[in-house]
Scaffold this motif. Structure first.
Motif, PDB file in Angstrom:
ATOM      1  N   ASN A 111       0.832  -1.211   0.000  1.00 17.21           N
ATOM      2  CA  ASN A 111       0.000   0.000   0.000  1.00 17.21           C
ATOM      3  C   ASN A 111       0.861   1.253   0.000  1.00 17.21           C
ATOM      4  O   ASN A 111       0.565   2.217  -0.709  1.00 17.21           O
ATOM      5  CB  ASN A 111      -0.941   0.010   1.210  1.00 17.21           C
ATOM      6  N   ALA A 112       1.928   1.237   0.792  1.00 19.67           N
ATOM      7  CA  ALA A 112       2.815   2.403   0.872  1.00 19.67           C
ATOM      8  C   ALA A 112       3.534   2.643  -0.456  1.00 19.67           C
ATOM      9  O   ALA A 112       3.596   3.780  -0.939  1.00 19.67           O
ATOM     10  CB  ALA A 112       3.827   2.214   1.996  1.00 19.67           C
ATOM     11  N   VAL A 113       4.068   1.591  -1.046  1.00 22.88           N
ATOM     12  CA  VAL A 113       4.795   1.765  -2.301  1.00 22.88           C
ATOM     13  C   VAL A 113       3.831   2.137  -3.427  1.00 22.88           C
ATOM     14  O   VAL A 113       4.187   2.899  -4.330  1.00 22.88           O
ATOM     15  CB  VAL A 113       5.659   0.529  -2.650  1.00 22.88           C
ATOM     16  N   PHE A 114       2.604   1.653  -3.367  1.00 22.34           N
ATOM     17  CA  PHE A 114       1.607   2.043  -4.352  1.00 22.34           C
ATOM     18  C   PHE A 114       1.310   3.536  -4.247  1.00 22.34           C
ATOM     19  O   PHE A 114       1.222   4.236  -5.259  1.00 22.34           O
ATOM     20  CB  PHE A 114       0.317   1.230  -4.194  1.00 22.34           C
ATOM     21  N   ALA A 115       1.187   4.025  -3.015  1.00 21.57           N
ATOM     22  CA  ALA A 115       0.932   5.460  -2.808  1.00 21.57           C
ATOM     23  C   ALA A 115       2.076   6.296  -3.368  1.00 21.57           C
ATOM     24  O   ALA A 115       1.850   7.326  -4.015  1.00 21.57           O
ATOM     25  CB  ALA A 115       0.727   5.747  -1.323  1.00 21.57           C
ATOM     26  N   VAL A 116       3.302   5.847  -3.142  1.00 16.12           N
ATOM     27  CA  VAL A 116       4.485   6.561  -3.663  1.00 16.12           C
ATOM     28  C   VAL A 116       4.473   6.533  -5.190  1.00 16.12           C
ATOM     29  O   VAL A 116       4.686   7.552  -5.847  1.00 16.12           O
ATOM     30  CB  VAL A 116       5.793   5.953  -3.110  1.00 16.12           C
ATOM     31  N   ALA A 117       4.225   5.365  -5.763  1.00 14.37           N
ATOM     32  CA  ALA A 117       4.222   5.221  -7.227  1.00 14.37           C
ATOM     33  C   ALA A 117       3.138   6.080  -7.855  1.00 14.37           C
ATOM     34  O   ALA A 117       3.358   6.707  -8.896  1.00 14.37           O
ATOM     35  CB  ALA A 117       4.022   3.755  -7.600  1.00 14.37           C
ATOM     36  N   LYS A 118       1.985   6.127  -7.223  1.00 14.66           N
ATOM     37  CA  LYS A 118       0.885   6.935  -7.749  1.00 14.66           C
ATOM     38  C   LYS A 118       1.227   8.419  -7.646  1.00 14.66           C
ATOM     39  O   LYS A 118       0.984   9.188  -8.577  1.00 14.66           O
ATOM     40  CB  LYS A 118      -0.395   6.619  -6.981  1.00 14.66           C
ATOM     41  N   GLU A 119       1.812   8.816  -6.525  1.00 16.99           N
ATOM     42  CA  GLU A 119       2.206  10.221  -6.333  1.00 16.99           C
ATOM     43  C   GLU A 119       3.253  10.637  -7.356  1.00 16.99           C
ATOM     44  O   GLU A 119       3.220  11.742  -7.879  1.00 16.99           O
ATOM     45  CB  GLU A 119       2.756  10.411  -4.915  1.00 16.99           C
ATOM     46  N   GLU A 120       4.190   9.735  -7.648  1.00 13.55           N
ATOM     47  CA  GLU A 120       5.247  10.009  -8.621  1.00 13.55           C
ATOM     48  C   GLU A 120       4.757   9.832 -10.062  1.00 13.55           C
ATOM     49  O   GLU A 120       5.506  10.097 -10.995  1.00 13.55           O
ATOM     50  CB  GLU A 120       6.442   9.070  -8.394  1.00 13.55           C
ATOM     51  N   ASP A 121       3.541   9.312 -10.233  1.00 10.87           N
ATOM     52  CA  ASP A 121       2.994   8.984 -11.545  1.00 10.87           C
ATOM     53  C   ASP A 121       3.910   8.000 -12.275  1.00 10.87           C
ATOM     54  O   ASP A 121       4.240   8.167 -13.448  1.00 10.87           O
ATOM     55  CB  ASP A 121       2.760  10.253 -12.380  1.00 10.87           C
ATOM     56  N   ARG A 122       4.319   6.948 -11.539  1.00 14.28           N
ATOM     57  CA  ARG A 122       5.237   5.951 -12.073  1.00 14.28           C
ATOM     58  C   ARG A 122       4.734   4.534 -11.784  1.00 14.28           C
ATOM     59  O   ARG A 122       5.507   3.654 -11.409  1.00 14.28           O
ATOM     60  CB  ARG A 122       6.633   6.142 -11.461  1.00 14.28           C
TER      61      ARG A 122
END
Length: 177
Positions: free
Chosen positions: A13-24
């Motif tokens: 969940n945390a890495v998904f949030a980071v990836a979504k925030e980075e648009d990556r």
């Protein structure tokens, strides 16, 4: 002890949030897939679990493997996993991440097992029907199993459609007994 998937969920969940925030999302998906394959290797597992190798050295090896996909957020994520002895959960994290990504992108991969190879037209019709029924973009993962005799079995998320001849014969046998 908690199941690995339960322990992996907060990290995913945390890495998904980071990836979504980075648009990556796509890059993180590729990265997690690569790292999941790496930690499945017995030699790398020995490296990760070795008390002679520091967490930082292990992270450096994984970052080197990731090469172009690595960034500061990737290094931070791997460091966090290493610090908490969770690097071996990368496969479970990758699985959960893909589920989250598919949900966010409104897509789904449907497994289609047929008795004979599908034509492009048949695959297109199945994909369109599933899209209409599930309201998502559908990607088909098609395989052939001649033991089905005819028809197909479709698995898309929680939906299972058994239209195979073998499945129909089994249902008939159950009804008669």
């Amino acid at each position: 002890m908690a199941e690995a998937i339960t322990v992996a969920r907060p990290y995913a969940n945390a890495v998904f949030a980071v990836a979504k925030e980075e648009d990556r999302l796509k890059q993180w998906s590729e990265l997690l897939g690569l790292l999941a394959q790496c930690v499945a290797d017995a030699d790398l597992q020995r490296l990760i679990t070795s008390p002679a190798v520091s967490d930082q050295q292990t992270v450096d090896v994984l970052v080197d493997i990731a090469a172009d996909l690595a960034s500061d957020s990737v290094r931070n994520f791997l460091s966090l996993l290493a610090e908490n002895n969770r690097l071996l959960l990368l496969d479970d994290i990758a699985v959960i991440f893909e589920e989250l990504r598919a949900e966010a992108e409104q897509s789904l991969t449907a497994e289609v097992i047929t008795a004979k190879p599908l034509t492009d037209e048949q695959a297109s019709k199945i994909s369109a029907a599933l899209n209409k029924r599930l309201g998502r973009d559908i990607t088909l993962d098609v395989s052939v199993d001649e033991s089905l005799l005819g028809g197909a079995i479709i698995r898309a998320g929680d939906l299972v459609i058994d239209g195979s001849a073998l499945g129909k014969l089994n249902r008939l046998a159950n009804a008669l007994s």
